[in-house]
Scaffold this motif. Structure first.
Motif, PDB file in Angstrom:
ATOM      1  N   ARG A  67     -24.154   8.596 -28.616  1.00  0.00           N
ATOM      2  CA  ARG A  67     -23.125   7.665 -29.068  1.00  0.00           C
ATOM      3  C   ARG A  67     -23.759   6.403 -29.666  1.00  0.00           C
ATOM      4  O   ARG A  67     -23.283   5.874 -30.666  1.00  0.00           O
ATOM      5  CB  ARG A  67     -22.209   7.288 -27.901  1.00  0.00           C
ATOM      6  CG  ARG A  67     -21.339   8.408 -27.400  1.00  0.00           C
ATOM      7  CD  ARG A  67     -20.244   8.762 -28.442  1.00  0.00           C
ATOM      8  NE  ARG A  67     -19.462   7.588 -28.749  1.00  0.00           N
ATOM      9  CZ  ARG A  67     -19.329   7.081 -29.976  1.00  0.00           C
ATOM     10  NH1 ARG A  67     -19.958   7.652 -31.030  1.00  0.00           N
ATOM     11  NH2 ARG A  67     -18.580   6.009 -30.179  1.00  0.00           N
ATOM     12  N   THR A  98     -23.323   5.351 -33.559  1.00  0.00           N
ATOM     13  CA  THR A  98     -22.724   4.057 -33.882  1.00  0.00           C
ATOM     14  C   THR A  98     -23.631   3.237 -34.790  1.00  0.00           C
ATOM     15  O   THR A  98     -23.177   2.635 -35.772  1.00  0.00           O
ATOM     16  CB  THR A  98     -22.425   3.280 -32.588  1.00  0.00           C
ATOM     17  OG1 THR A  98     -21.491   4.033 -31.806  1.00  0.00           O
ATOM     18  CG2 THR A  98     -21.834   1.911 -32.882  1.00  0.00           C
ATOM     19  N   GLU A 104     -19.016   2.837 -23.176  1.00  0.00           N
ATOM     20  CA  GLU A 104     -18.537   2.987 -24.547  1.00  0.00           C
ATOM     21  C   GLU A 104     -18.155   1.633 -25.142  1.00  0.00           C
ATOM     22  O   GLU A 104     -18.443   1.365 -26.320  1.00  0.00           O
ATOM     23  CB  GLU A 104     -17.346   3.940 -24.603  1.00  0.00           C
ATOM     24  CG  GLU A 104     -16.787   4.187 -25.989  1.00  0.00           C
ATOM     25  CD  GLU A 104     -17.770   4.846 -26.944  1.00  0.00           C
ATOM     26  OE1 GLU A 104     -17.672   4.586 -28.164  1.00  0.00           O
ATOM     27  OE2 GLU A 104     -18.625   5.631 -26.470  1.00  0.00           O
ATOM     28  N   ALA A 105     -17.544   0.778 -24.352  1.00  0.00           N
ATOM     29  CA  ALA A 105     -17.200  -0.558 -24.829  1.00  0.00           C
ATOM     30  C   ALA A 105     -18.478  -1.333 -25.174  1.00  0.00           C
ATOM     31  O   ALA A 105     -18.510  -2.073 -26.172  1.00  0.00           O
ATOM     32  CB  ALA A 105     -16.393  -1.305 -23.773  1.00  0.00           C
ATOM     33  N   GLN A 126     -19.792  -0.061 -28.558  1.00  0.00           N
ATOM     34  CA  GLN A 126     -19.044  -0.583 -29.712  1.00  0.00           C
ATOM     35  C   GLN A 126     -19.415  -2.022 -30.021  1.00  0.00           C
ATOM     36  O   GLN A 126     -19.288  -2.468 -31.164  1.00  0.00           O
ATOM     37  CB  GLN A 126     -17.540  -0.454 -29.458  1.00  0.00           C
ATOM     38  CG  GLN A 126     -17.046   0.978 -29.365  1.00  0.00           C
ATOM     39  CD  GLN A 126     -17.431   1.803 -30.591  1.00  0.00           C
ATOM     40  OE1 GLN A 126     -17.271   1.362 -31.721  1.00  0.00           O
ATOM     41  NE2 GLN A 126     -17.961   3.017 -30.354  1.00  0.00           N
TER      42      GLN A 126
END
Length: 203
Positions: free
Chosen positions: A23, A27, A196-197, A200
């Protein structure tokens, strides 16, 4: 941008850190088109732990009368250092195993810690030579440690990696953390959502 993507978990598709590094890399590459990604799976192709035969050449650079194994391991060591130093961003998947890091990741560190390349000794002490790059660590823990009394006693994973990178001249290390992943489905889901936050927020 050149990005080095390292995984060290032994759990394959069940690995939380492998999910996190994927991830993170996705990203970052979406935010930086044209990024070159160099991937090294340290669990699938682990560097050999240093033994009596290897330490003289890998750590002390004694290049006299090398065996075929020593020649091969010296070449691998130089490749690993070259990959690290060529990367502007390094993403490291580092789960906590018995309060520390997986053996393949420790073996990688033992190779990359090279005097004259990633650090040097001076009259005033060691000096890191690998500054100027971004290091992001994807950390997974079965229990909870951050901000608890257990952190000081038992965290020889994130603390160790930060110390190594500081020694290399990279004092600012970013941690994407999922902890409590062995404490039930609800705790695992919450940990992954929190991670995940954080991902991001990297861009």
């Amino acid at each position: 941008m050149t990005l080095l993507h390292l995984d060290s978990s032994l759990l394959g598709d069940a690995s939380v850190t492998r999910h996190l590094t994927q991830r993170i890399v996705a990203t970052l590459t979406a935010a930086h088109p044209g990024t070159t990604v160099v991937r090294r799976d340290l669990a699938a192709q682990p560097p050999a732990p240093l033994d009596a035969e290897l330490i003289k050449v890998v750590k002390f650079r004694d290049l006299t009368d090398l065996t075929a194994r020593q020649q091969a391991e010296l070449a691998l060591t130089d490749t690993l250092v070259d990959e690290f130093l060529a990367a502007e961003t390094v993403v490291i998947g580092a789960p906590m195993y018995n309060f520390s890091i997986p053996t393949p990741l420790k073996a990688w560190i033992d190779r990359v810690a090279q005097p004259g390349r990633t650090f040097r000794y001076t009259e005033t002490g060691p000096q890191g030579l690998a500054g100027g790059r971004r290091v992001i660590i994807a950390s997974a823990r079965g229990g909870r440690y951050a901000g608890t009394p257990a952190e000081t006693a038992f965290d020889h994973q994130e603390a160790y990696l930060k110390a190594v990178m500081t020694f290399f001249g990279i004092p600012e290390v970013e941690i994407i953390r999922a902890e409590g992943v062995a404490m039930g489905d609800e705790a695992r889901a919450a940990a992954l959502a929190a991670a995940e936050a954080q991902i991001q927020a990297l861009v």
